[in-house]
Every structure is written in structure tokens, then in C-alpha cells.
Scaffold this active site. Structure first.
Site, PDB file in Angstrom:
ATOM      1  N   GLU A 190       0.834  -1.227   0.000  1.00 45.96           N
ATOM      2  CA  GLU A 190       0.000   0.000   0.000  1.00 45.96           C
ATOM      3  C   GLU A 190       0.858   1.262   0.000  1.00 45.96           C
ATOM      4  O   GLU A 190       0.491   2.276   0.599  1.00 45.96           O
ATOM      5  CB  GLU A 190      -0.985  -0.018   1.177  1.00 45.96           C
ATOM      6  CG  GLU A 190      -1.930  -1.206   1.120  1.00 45.96           C
ATOM      7  CD  GLU A 190      -2.915  -1.295   2.282  1.00 45.96           C
ATOM      8  OE1 GLU A 190      -2.980  -0.378   3.112  1.00 45.96           O
ATOM      9  OE2 GLU A 190      -3.609  -2.332   2.350  1.00 45.96           O
ATOM     10  N   GLU A 298      -5.172  -7.822  -1.167  1.00 45.00           N
ATOM     11  CA  GLU A 298      -6.001  -7.637   0.028  1.00 45.00           C
ATOM     12  C   GLU A 298      -7.294  -7.007  -0.440  1.00 45.00           C
ATOM     13  O   GLU A 298      -7.273  -6.115  -1.288  1.00 45.00           O
ATOM     14  CB  GLU A 298      -5.395  -6.624   1.011  1.00 45.00           C
ATOM     15  CG  GLU A 298      -4.469  -7.129   2.037  1.00 45.00           C
ATOM     16  CD  GLU A 298      -4.013  -6.008   2.991  1.00 45.00           C
ATOM     17  OE1 GLU A 298      -4.848  -5.220   3.467  1.00 45.00           O
ATOM     18  OE2 GLU A 298      -2.800  -5.943   3.239  1.00 45.00           O
TER      19      GLU A 298
END
Ligand code: BMA
Length: 374
Positions: A190, A298
């Protein structure tokens, strides 16, 4: 020279002189073990057949249980384990015995053996603490952290020790014959967002790439860890290929590519479907161009309040894409309503069973049949 022999020779040379799959499954680590190379090839081949379902901390705890009292919320609902199992090494750098979510590292070792024995896939992330401030992974009070761990930085020595702990753990993942268990390692995820100390606004492009390459080189070359595939995964805020690739560390440092995306709030189903599908198309393109394996690393909808979310939103978002897996986040046992997979009695239980039964979704039984390590 006979033209047929000449053409055959040229083809042989162009194929990298290999007798196998023309170098198509080359791992970032050229010395990766046979099982690790097979896993990459197996994951790649399986994208033509279906999408594997993954769940973070699946065997560690769930709603109302903590290992060893239970087994898996996913299995309790659909009588099948996930195909992909997420784990996290956060706090191993501190030499703690448990990770940041209270999972003992010793348990992870046991799970890894079980998972590998039945042909499942292990992916490991690392929510490591902030090495400069001593805060946690979300401590973004300084933009000097990445620079501080790179060679020449004041924390490089400390960072090497942290990686020694990571290496010792990864090296300890062995089956009963002593064979290293392959793992998809997914550090510094991320990074296109700015909520971790390695995020977009917290370091420069060169620093991020430097951090990635230093980490991979240190583990593979200095510590001789050869059971790793490396996954590069951004957050979901991706507009185009150029943005996705801005901090890409290079084809020799990455095996899988992906991104993380969560549905937030009511009525976000349409946005989830269109955003996930749009970004999946971007990473499929990148994967094709760079010969990498794409995945939804995810995803989820916290507490899954929509009874038909699995077949009505999650599956429509990815069904038209050829990706390796989609992993939902953990079912916390001590954080109310922080769960992403159903459990017996949950409103989406029935729909999840339908999702499991779709021909295009793969759970453990399918993964076993795929024989990904052979
Ligand atoms: C977050 C939450 C936290 C957890 C962290 C690392 O998304 O689940 O509770 O500590 O991931 O697993």
C-alpha cells in the site's frame, strides 16, 4: 547450414537455451528452490482456470475462537479451507514471540507445514515498526525513515538486524523432510497511499525502490533465503499504469503484482465493482508486459453487512479477470466487528457457500488438485 537446423538453433537461443518453458517462470531470485519456481509457474498457469480465495490469519483465530481451539471460520462455513493463507511478521523485528495481532510466530511455523502439506499457498506481509521513531508501522511523523535504513543511513545496521530476524523465520519454514516451504513475501504494501512510514509522501521514489531492492538482495544474497516469491502491491488508488509503476523496483525484484482495495460504507458495492475491475485491468496489463502474476492482494468489506456481497459484489468485481488470488483480511477475535470472512450464523453465510461453489473460485480442495509445487 540446413535451414531447418538453423531455425531450430535460433529458436533455442531465443528461448534462453532452456528445455523448459522458455524462461517464462523465472523467479526474481534466480536461485529460488525448485518448489518455489514451481509455485510461480503453477500460480501463473492457474490464472487461466480460476481465482483462488485467500484469508488473512485464517488458522490463527476467528469469531469466538483462538487457535488451538478452532480451525478456520472459512472452513466452518463452507467445509473447505481457503486456497491462500495470509500471515504477518509485524514485531518479529523486535524479537517478540507474537506478531502485532497476537499470533505466536511458532504457530505460524506449524500452520505453514500444514498448509504446504495440503498444497495451499502462503503469503506473508510485514507491518514492521518504524525503525526511526520507535512507533508502529502507521507512525508517519517523519519522512526520513526510509533514508535512515538505507546503506549510509543511521539505522542501516539496525535494519540489517531486523532482516536477520525475518530471514531466520523464513529459513525456519521447513516441511517434515527439511524442504524449504515457499512463501509469497509482500513487504512495504500500500505504498501509493501515505499511511505507513514507507508510503508515497514519506519517501522519494528512489528511496522506496532502494528499500525494496536492499531488502530483497539482503534476504536472497546475504542470508541465502531461496524460498521466496516477492509481491509488489499498491493501495487501490491507481489511475493508470504509469502511476502503478512509478515505484516499481524492477522485473528482477518482483514476482507477483497486485493492489489492496476495501469497500467502505453502505452503497459502495457499485464503486467496489467498478474500481476493482478497473484497477485489475491495469495490473493485468502490467503483468502481461512484465511477465508477472497478478493478484488482488487484500480486499474486503468490514463485517460484510451485505448478505449477498460475495456473489453480488466481490465476484462480479473480479470474474472477468485472470488473476491468481483474492485475499480478504482477518477475522479479529478481540476487535468488535473487525472481520472480513463469514462465520457460522453470519448474514452472508449462505451467499459465501454459493461463492465457494462457483466453478471459477478455488479453495483448498481445488488448490490441492492444482499441485502448485510440482
Ligand atoms: C489492519 C487491522 C489491524 C491489524 C493490521 C495488521 O488492517 O486489521 O487491526 O493490526 O491490519 O494485521
Amino acid at each position: 547450414m540446413n535451414p531447418v537446423i538453423f531455425i531450430a538453433l535460433v529458436a533455442f537461443v531465443l528461448s534462453g537455451c532452456s528445455s523448459g518453458q522458455s524462461g517464462k517462470s523465472e523467479t526474481a531470485d534466480p536461485l529460488a528452490t525448485a518448489e518455489t519456481k514451481n509455485l510461480l509457474a503453477g500460480l501463473k498457469a492457474a490464472t487461466d482456470k480460476g481465482i483462488m480465495f485467500g484469508h488473512q490469519d485464517d488458522l490463527s483465530y476467528g469469531i469466538g475462537w483462538v487457535y488451538p481451539n478452532g480451525e478456520s471460520d472459512v472452513k466452518r462455513v463452507c467445509s473447505d479451507f481457503p486456497a491462500v493463507y495470509g500471515m504477518d511478521l509485524g514485531h518479529i523485528e523486535l524479537e517478540a514471540t507474537e506478531n502485532l495481532d497476537s499470533v505466536p510466530f511458532e504457530n505460524m511455523r506449524v500452520f505453514a507445514r500444514e498448509i504446504y502439506a495440503r498444497g495451499g499457498v502462503i503469503t506473508i506481509s510485514w507491518h514492521g515498526d518504524n525503525p526511526l521513531t520507535g512507533g508502529n508501522a502507521w507512525d508517519i511523523t517523519s519522512d526520513k525513515v526510509v533514508a535512515s535504513v538505507l546503506p549510509g543511513g543511521e539505522n542501516n545496521e539496525k535494519y540489517r538486524k531486523w532482516l536477520d530476524n525475518i530471514a531466520a523465520f523464513l529459513n525456519s519454514l521447513k516441511d517434515e523432510n527439511g524442504t524449504a516451504i515457499p512463501v509469497i513475501f509482500r513487504p512495504y504494501h500500500e505504498h501509493t497511499g501515505s499511511w505507513f512510514w514507507w508510503g508515497q509522501k514519506l519517501c522519494t521514489t528512489d528511496e522506496y525502490i532502494g528499500l525494496w531492492r536492499f531488502t530483497v538482495d539482503y534476504l536472497c544474497k546475504e542470508k541465502n533465503i531461496h524460498n521466496l516469491l516477492f509481491a509488489y502491491s499498491s493501495s487501490g488508488d491507481i489511475a493508470n499504469k504509469a502511476q502503478y509503476l512509478e515505484r516499481y523496483p524492477g522485473d528482477n525484484y518482483v514476482d507477483l503484482i497486485g493492489f489492496d482495495y476495501y469497500q467502505m460504507g453502505d452503497g459502495g458495492n457499485r464503486a467496489f465493482i467498478s474500481d476493482v475491475s478497473r484497477v485489475l485491468a491495469i495490473i493485468e496489463d502490467v503483468a502481461a508486459e512484465h511477465n508477472k502474476v497478478p493478484a488482488l492482494t487484500e480486499a474486503g468489506y468490514e463485517a460484510v453487512p451485505d448478505p449477498a456481497w460475495w456473489t453480488g459484489t466481490f465476484w462480479p468485481a473480479m470474474k472477468d479477470h485472470k488473476i491468481s488470488y483474492a485475499l480478504v483480511w482477518r477475522n479479529a477475535h478481540n476487535k468488535p466487528n473487525h472481520f472480513y470472512a463469514p462465520y457460522p450464523g453470519h448474514v452472508s453465510e449462505k451467499d459465501f457457500i454459493e461463492f465457494h461453489d462457483l466453478p471459477g473460485t478455488f479453495f483448498q480442495k481445488d488448490a490441492t488438485a492444482l499441485a502448485l509445487y510440482r
